[in-house]
Scaffold this motif. Structure first.
Motif, short mmCIF file in Angstrom:
data_model
loop_
_atom_site.label_atom_id
_atom_site.label_comp_id
_atom_site.label_asym_id
_atom_site.label_seq_id
_atom_site.Cartn_x
_atom_site.Cartn_y
_atom_site.Cartn_z
N GLY A 345 0.84 -1.19 0.00
CA GLY A 345 0.00 0.00 0.00
C GLY A 345 0.88 1.24 0.00
O GLY A 345 2.09 1.16 0.18
N PRO A 346 0.30 2.40 -0.19
CA PRO A 346 1.09 3.63 -0.25
C PRO A 346 1.70 3.97 1.11
O PRO A 346 1.14 3.67 2.16
CB PRO A 346 0.06 4.69 -0.67
CG PRO A 346 -1.26 4.14 -0.22
CD PRO A 346 -1.15 2.65 -0.35
N LEU A 347 2.87 4.59 1.05
CA LEU A 347 3.51 5.07 2.27
C LEU A 347 2.77 6.31 2.77
O LEU A 347 2.46 7.22 2.00
CB LEU A 347 4.96 5.43 1.99
CG LEU A 347 5.97 4.27 1.96
CD1 LEU A 347 7.28 4.71 1.36
CD2 LEU A 347 6.19 3.73 3.36
N ASP A 348 2.51 6.35 4.06
CA ASP A 348 1.81 7.50 4.63
C ASP A 348 2.76 8.65 4.90
O ASP A 348 2.37 9.82 4.75
CB ASP A 348 1.11 7.08 5.93
CG ASP A 348 0.02 6.05 5.67
OD1 ASP A 348 -1.11 6.45 5.39
OD2 ASP A 348 0.33 4.85 5.73
N GLU A 349 3.98 8.35 5.32
CA GLU A 349 4.95 9.40 5.62
C GLU A 349 6.35 8.94 5.24
O GLU A 349 6.70 7.76 5.43
CB GLU A 349 4.95 9.75 7.12
CG GLU A 349 3.71 10.47 7.61
CD GLU A 349 3.75 11.96 7.35
OE1 GLU A 349 4.72 12.44 6.73
OE2 GLU A 349 2.80 12.65 7.76
N ILE A 350 7.13 9.88 4.69
CA ILE A 350 8.57 9.67 4.51
C ILE A 350 9.24 10.87 5.18
O ILE A 350 9.20 12.00 4.66
CB ILE A 350 8.97 9.58 3.03
CG1 ILE A 350 8.26 8.41 2.36
CG2 ILE A 350 10.48 9.41 2.89
CD1 ILE A 350 8.57 8.27 0.87
N LEU A 351 9.81 10.62 6.35
CA LEU A 351 10.39 11.68 7.16
C LEU A 351 11.89 11.76 6.92
O LEU A 351 12.60 10.75 7.02
CB LEU A 351 10.10 11.44 8.64
CG LEU A 351 8.62 11.40 9.05
CD1 LEU A 351 8.49 11.09 10.53
CD2 LEU A 351 7.93 12.72 8.71
N LEU A 352 12.37 12.95 6.60
CA LEU A 352 13.79 13.19 6.41
C LEU A 352 14.37 13.77 7.70
O LEU A 352 13.91 14.81 8.20
CB LEU A 352 14.01 14.17 5.25
CG LEU A 352 15.45 14.65 5.04
CD1 LEU A 352 16.36 13.49 4.68
CD2 LEU A 352 15.50 15.73 3.96
N VAL A 353 15.36 13.08 8.24
CA VAL A 353 16.01 13.53 9.48
C VAL A 353 17.23 14.38 9.11
O VAL A 353 18.12 13.92 8.39
CB VAL A 353 16.45 12.33 10.35
CG1 VAL A 353 17.11 12.81 11.63
CG2 VAL A 353 15.24 11.46 10.68
N LEU A 354 17.25 15.62 9.61
CA LEU A 354 18.35 16.54 9.35
C LEU A 354 18.96 16.99 10.67
O LEU A 354 18.25 17.20 11.66
CB LEU A 354 17.86 17.77 8.57
CG LEU A 354 17.42 17.56 7.12
CD1 LEU A 354 16.91 18.88 6.55
CD2 LEU A 354 18.56 17.01 6.27
N ASP A 355 20.27 17.15 10.65
CA ASP A 355 21.00 17.67 11.81
C ASP A 355 20.97 19.19 11.73
O ASP A 355 21.51 19.78 10.79
CB ASP A 355 22.43 17.13 11.78
CG ASP A 355 23.23 17.52 13.02
OD1 ASP A 355 22.79 18.45 13.74
OD2 ASP A 355 24.28 16.92 13.26
N ALA A 356 20.36 19.83 12.72
CA ALA A 356 20.22 21.29 12.68
C ALA A 356 21.56 22.00 12.75
O ALA A 356 21.67 23.15 12.31
CB ALA A 356 19.32 21.76 13.83
#
Length: 430
Positions: A345-356
């Motif tokens: 099924g479709p992905l609900d979220e793709i979260l990109l983790v960035l170092d501030a």
């Protein structure tokens, strides 16, 4: 003539007989003598053995108990005549009682204490978590919020002052275009307002910063899917941004909101990444699906979603391996993981983790990831350790997607849903 020889022969024969008799008598005498000598010698030995006794000892005042050695068997003339004893048949012999059996004591196996199951923790509620963590933004507060307030409070706002305001915003990584936009609006409103009391300046700056952050953006982590399929969230990013830790903390956020979670350890390249994620899951009662080290991450991600469907979980969180945005092969593999998972099924979220703390370099990374997979949200980690709080504005403008979560510490509940108003209040202070 014939008579004389005959007599001589007879005479010799008689003498020979006489000599033979004497010899026989002599031999007999020698044999008898030998027999007598042997008999006498045997008698002396036996007699000496019988007479040999221990010397008498003086009786002690308290006679000690002496255990006599077992008697030696007698032989020869001293051998005793065996006595007749009654004998029993096999049928007459009785077996000993059970308690009389000489059985060795049972050796018990050593008891190995099993490790105690980790106690399931109850994460603190996520509502208002950013407000509780506002003190963690002290560095960004001093550099961005209070710095701007100090400049705007000057009696005369000349061109040099506005240049300092612009420089402060650029130093905080707000970005060129957002900085110019903010400065123009501030100059216009200050000119129209006329008087500038501290309360008025603070309200003015708050309104403009909140508007710059995009309060209309949807910052909800979407995990709602059809009833038979759990929501699927994939976490991506470069090495060292804290993806696995963020995935574990996100599981706590979802559990605190009443969701059941399954974790997929698709980071098969970093040693102990699966163990780390499993430890996070065990603390909140979430199951972790993992595979062999160096295995196919797409296969593990697929199995995690399959397991989530079987367990009727609410959310499946997939932790992927960190990869440099310049490595084309690894970025292509990330696209493969996404395609395999989407078979369920479709992905609900793709979260990109960035170092501030990486500042503008994080924007370059974000662009490449956004080209490979459709980023739906951003997680900014280590925001408490940087004076560049303006990266929130810059990354949103660059990708056109909202910052949904921010990391403000190393504690398990230091991942907070991003709230623009609370964030600005923490920056400029009361």
């Amino acid at each position: 003539m014939w008579g004389e020889p005959t007599q001589r022969t007879c005479s010799c024969s008689g003498r020979f007989v006489a000599d033979t008799g004497q010899v026989m008598e002599l031999i007999l005498a020698v044999v008898i003598a030998l027999v007598v000598v042997v008999a006498v010698t045997s008698g002396l030995v036996v007699s000496g053995r019988k007479k040999k006794q221990l010397p008498p000892a003086e009786p002690p005042s308290t006679p000690p108990t002496i255990t006599a050695p077992p008697a030696e068997p007698h032989v020869g003339e001293e051998a005793e005549t065996p006595r007749e004893e009654p004998r029993r048949t096999v049928e007459e012999v009785e077996l000993p009682a059970d308690e009389a059996l000489d059985t060795p004591p049972a050796v018990e196996d050593p008891v190995v204490a099993e490790p105690a199951a980790p106690e399931i923790e109850v994460p603190e509620p996520t509502a208002g978590r950013l407000v509780r963590l506002r003190a963690r933004l002290a560095r960004s507060q001093n550099s961005l919020g209070k710095g701007l307030l100090t400049l705007l409070s000057r009696e005369h706002l000349d061109e040099d002052t506005w240049e300092e305001i612009e420089e402060t915003l650029l130093t905080a990584d707000v970005g060129v275009a957002p900085t110019q936009e903010l400065v123009e609006r501030l100059r216009e409103r200050v000119r129209v307002l006329g008087t500038r009391t501290p309360e008025e300046l603070r309200g003015l700056l708050r309104e403009e910063l909140v508007a710059l952050l995009g309060p209309e953006l949807d910052r909800t982590v979407h995990t709602e899917s059809p009833s038979d399929v759990p929501g699927v969230v994939m976490v991506v990013g470069v090495n060292g941004t804290g993806k696995t830790t963020t995935t574990g903390k996100l599981a706590r956020v979802l559990v605190a909101d009443g969701k059941s979670v399954v974790l997929g350890a698709a980071d098969t390249f970093r040693a102990a990444a699966a163990d780390q994620l499993q430890t996070w899951g065990e603390r909140v009662g979430a199951r972790t699906v993992r595979g062999p080290e160096g295995g196919d991450p797409a296969s593990i991600a697929y199995d995690a979603v399959k397991e989530g469907i079987a367990e009727k979980a609410d959310v499946v969180l997939i932790d992927t391996a960190g990869r440099l945005h310049t490595k084309t092969g690894l970025m292509d593999e990330l696209g493969k993981v996404k395609r395999v998972v989407e078979k369920h099924g479709p992905l609900d979220e793709i979260l990109l983790v960035l170092d501030a703390t990486t500042g503008q370099n994080g924007l370059i990374q974000a662009r490449v990831f956004a080209e490979v997979v459709d980023i739906t949200g951003i997680v900014l980690t280590k925001l408490d350790g940087t004076a560049k709080g303006g990266i929130v504005v810059a990354v949103q403008r660059e990708l056109g997607v909202p910052v949904k979560l921010v990391g403000l510490g190393e504690g398990p509940d230091d991942l907070a849903p991003f709230e623009p108003g609370a964030f600005v209040d923490a920056l400029i202070g009361d």
